[in-house]
Design an enzyme around this catalytic site. Structure first.
Site, mmCIF file in Angstrom:
data_model
loop_
_atom_site.group_PDB
_atom_site.id
_atom_site.type_symbol
_atom_site.label_atom_id
_atom_site.label_comp_id
_atom_site.label_asym_id
_atom_site.label_seq_id
_atom_site.Cartn_x
_atom_site.Cartn_y
_atom_site.Cartn_z
ATOM 1 N N GLU A 15 0.838 -1.213 -0.112
ATOM 2 C CA GLU A 15 0.001 0.030 -0.004
ATOM 3 C C GLU A 15 0.891 1.242 -0.098
ATOM 4 O OE1 GLU A 15 -1.475 3.422 1.194
ATOM 5 O OE2 GLU A 15 -1.544 2.131 3.337
ATOM 6 N N CYS A 36 -1.778 8.370 4.102
ATOM 7 C CA CYS A 36 -1.681 8.316 2.509
ATOM 8 C C CYS A 36 -3.279 8.516 2.073
ATOM 9 C CB CYS A 36 -1.582 6.743 2.196
ATOM 10 S SG CYS A 36 -2.276 5.685 3.217
#
Length: 541
Positions: free
Chosen positions: A293, A327
């Site tokens: 990720e 993020c």
């Protein structure tokens, strides 16, 4: 030998405590923070259950108070990575063959330790090491981490219970073996829960792990490792090392027993590691699992039917909680002309009310960014915007690193939808807004989809249901986690499994069955109850 079909306790998301004035949790947290702030801890490497001290010491300093030292962590060399691999491989046979319920018990105990006696400690560590506010530390280090540990055990049970059908005279079974070799976990600074979950999720499924946390998260990673050890994790199952990234990679990614990578971090680093793994593919006993990720350039798009106050609040929280160092943080916004005056008014009023400073003052909403490197990068984006004719800073725009790495929450207004800060990941408290003509709604959806290489999170605000449906379809591949009338951050384990595609990662959804399946190697077993004794088939008669 245990005989029984065991059921994991039904998981529920850990309740988030308020830390309001006068509450017991506030008192405990403040006391833990003050005690830990005034201590200087010694953080070793953990290899094969042993504390390894190298005497190459690096400082742990709070980002909001970088002249103050709260600990030293020992930095390793290539030999320590080799030792960690050897320790993991030595533990593989006994750990992978341990009954699954016994493995689950360790991590369930760790979850209750996180939510109970270690709650104030792990939250205070996250406040100190990563400059999170009490609330941001609570939802991360205590609640999300406990959720990962509990829900993963539940998902493991579901995986093992899923079995193939059997025909008459045949009994078919499915085993979910650990991967053959060791898993590498490389974790980021910004979420203590992620740092703990990446090695733990692979280990839960019977794998052995070499874990390299971010240097800037060493302090809270140490607390995580202490919890694992006290929960009963056997020696060698998770080995934690701090060392130079390229030196670490040169050892682990060239080892024939490398079996998988569990990664959260930057897109550039992940792409580099993928290439490195590909280059070394002929060395490995099996094809490694690669789960990552990575970055995001997360969007908020408002339809003219949206509520301006709701949009502004979504931007305020989505862009500036934890200084935008998520993020999933809102980083680019598309607001219709008719709504922009009200959204701007509410947004600027919110920013004006922010208090910024140390997380030890629980009234502060904004604290420091993680380190000087991040500070300088974010400041560079702000300076770039100041120098351009097609952009205007309408809030913030100042920064100061004399005492801590403080950057004022900044809003850039641009007439150029492809302006640099609309396209590139900043990872800081900077939001860029583009105002579009109301009639260009459909074209703006296309613009949102095509602007960024990333596809992690995004949000649409609208009360017109046709607009919601249109956005959901048009942005189908623009975000792995899509939000309707909410900020694009704050995914909850078991509710919104998290991950994105395109340049944002492999979308293996941490906090779900999908992620755990990546850490298993299934084996099908067919048993014929009464084997035939004649090779001839009826058609041959």
């Amino acid at each position: 030998m245990s005989n029984g079909s065991f059921l994991i306790p039904t998981p529920i998301n850990e309740p988030i405590l308020s830390y309001a004035p006068g509450t017991a949790e506030r008192k405990h947290l403040v006391a833990a923070y003050e005690r830990m702030y005034n201590e200087v801890v010694d953080i070793p490497l953990y290899i094969d259950g042993k504390e390894i001290r190298t005497q190459d010491l690096r400082d742990c300093r709070p980002p909001h108070d970088h002249q103050h030292v709260i600990g030293h962590y020992h930095y390793g060399k290539a030999q320590h990575a080799k030792d960690a691999i050897d320790a993991a491989l030595k533990a593989h046979a006994s750990w992978s063959s341990m009954p699954w319920n016994e493995r689950a018990a360790i991590f369930l105990r760790a979850a209750d330790m996180v939510a109970g006696p270690y709650r104030a400690i792990i939250n205070a560590a996250t406040m100190l090491a990563q400059s999170k506010t009490a609330f941001q530390a609570e939802i991360d280090a205590a609640c999300e981490f406990a959720d990962f540990l509990r829900f993963n055990a539940h998902f493991m049970e579901k995986i093992y219970a899923e079995q193939p059908i059997s025909s008459p005279g045949i009994w078919n079974r499915m085993e979910h073996r650990a991967l053959e070799g060791f898993v590498v976990a490389i974790t980021p600074f910004n979420f203590t829960a992620i740092a703990g979950n990446l090695p733990a999720s692979a280990a839960l499924m019977g794998n052995v792990v070499v874990w390299k946390p971010a240097d800037t998260q060493a302090y809270s990673a140490w607390v995580v490792m202490e919890i694992f050890r006290k929960a009963g994790l056997p020696d060698g199952v998770i080995n934690m090392v701090f060392m130079d990234g390229p030196e670490f990679g040169d050892i682990v990614f060239k080892h024939p027993d490398f079996a998988g990578l569990h990664f959260t971090g930057s897109t550039a680093v992940f792409k580099h590691l993928w290439k490195e793994i590909g280059t070394n593919i002929d060395r490995y006993k099996a094809y490694p699992r690669i789960v990552g990720e990575t970055g995001g350039k997360d969007f908020v798009i408002a339809h003219p039917s949206a509520n301006a106050k709701e949009v502004a609040t979504g931007l305020t929280r989505g862009a500036f909680e934890f200084q935008g160092q998520k993020c999933s943080a809102a980083s680019r916004a598309y607001i219709p002309e008719s709504m922009w005056p009200d959204v701007k008014k509410y947004l600027l009023a919110d920013i004006e009310s922010f208090r910024m400073g140390s997380p030890s003052d629980l009234k502060n909403f904004i604290t420091a960014v993680i380190d000087e490197r991040a500070f300088d990068k974010i400041a560079g984006f702000i300076d770039h915007a100041k120098s351009q004719s097609d952009a205007e800073i309408i809030a913030g725009g100042t920064y100061d690193k004399s005492a801590g790495y403080f950057i004022q929450p900044t809003v850039i207004l641009t007439s150029n939808p492809k302006f640099r800060t609309m396209c590139e990941e900043i990872f800081g408290p900077v939001l860029t807004v583009h105002v579009y003509p109301d009639a260009d709604w459909a074209n703006t959806l296309t613009l949102v989809n095509e602007t960024s290489e990333y596809a992690l999170t995004g949000a649409v605000f609208a009360t017109d249901r046709h607009a919601v449906d249109q956005a959901t379809k048009a942005l189908a591949f623009a975000a792995g986690n899509f939000y309707i009338n909410d900020k694009p951050s704050g995914a909850v384990v078991g509710q919104q499994p998290f991950g994105g595609a395109r340049g944002s990662g492999t979308n293996d959804k941490a906090g779900s069955v999908l992620n755990l399946l990546r850490w298993t190697s299934p084996r099908t077993i067919k048993e014929t109850l009464v084997p035939p004794t004649d090779y001839r088939y009826p058609f041959m008669g």
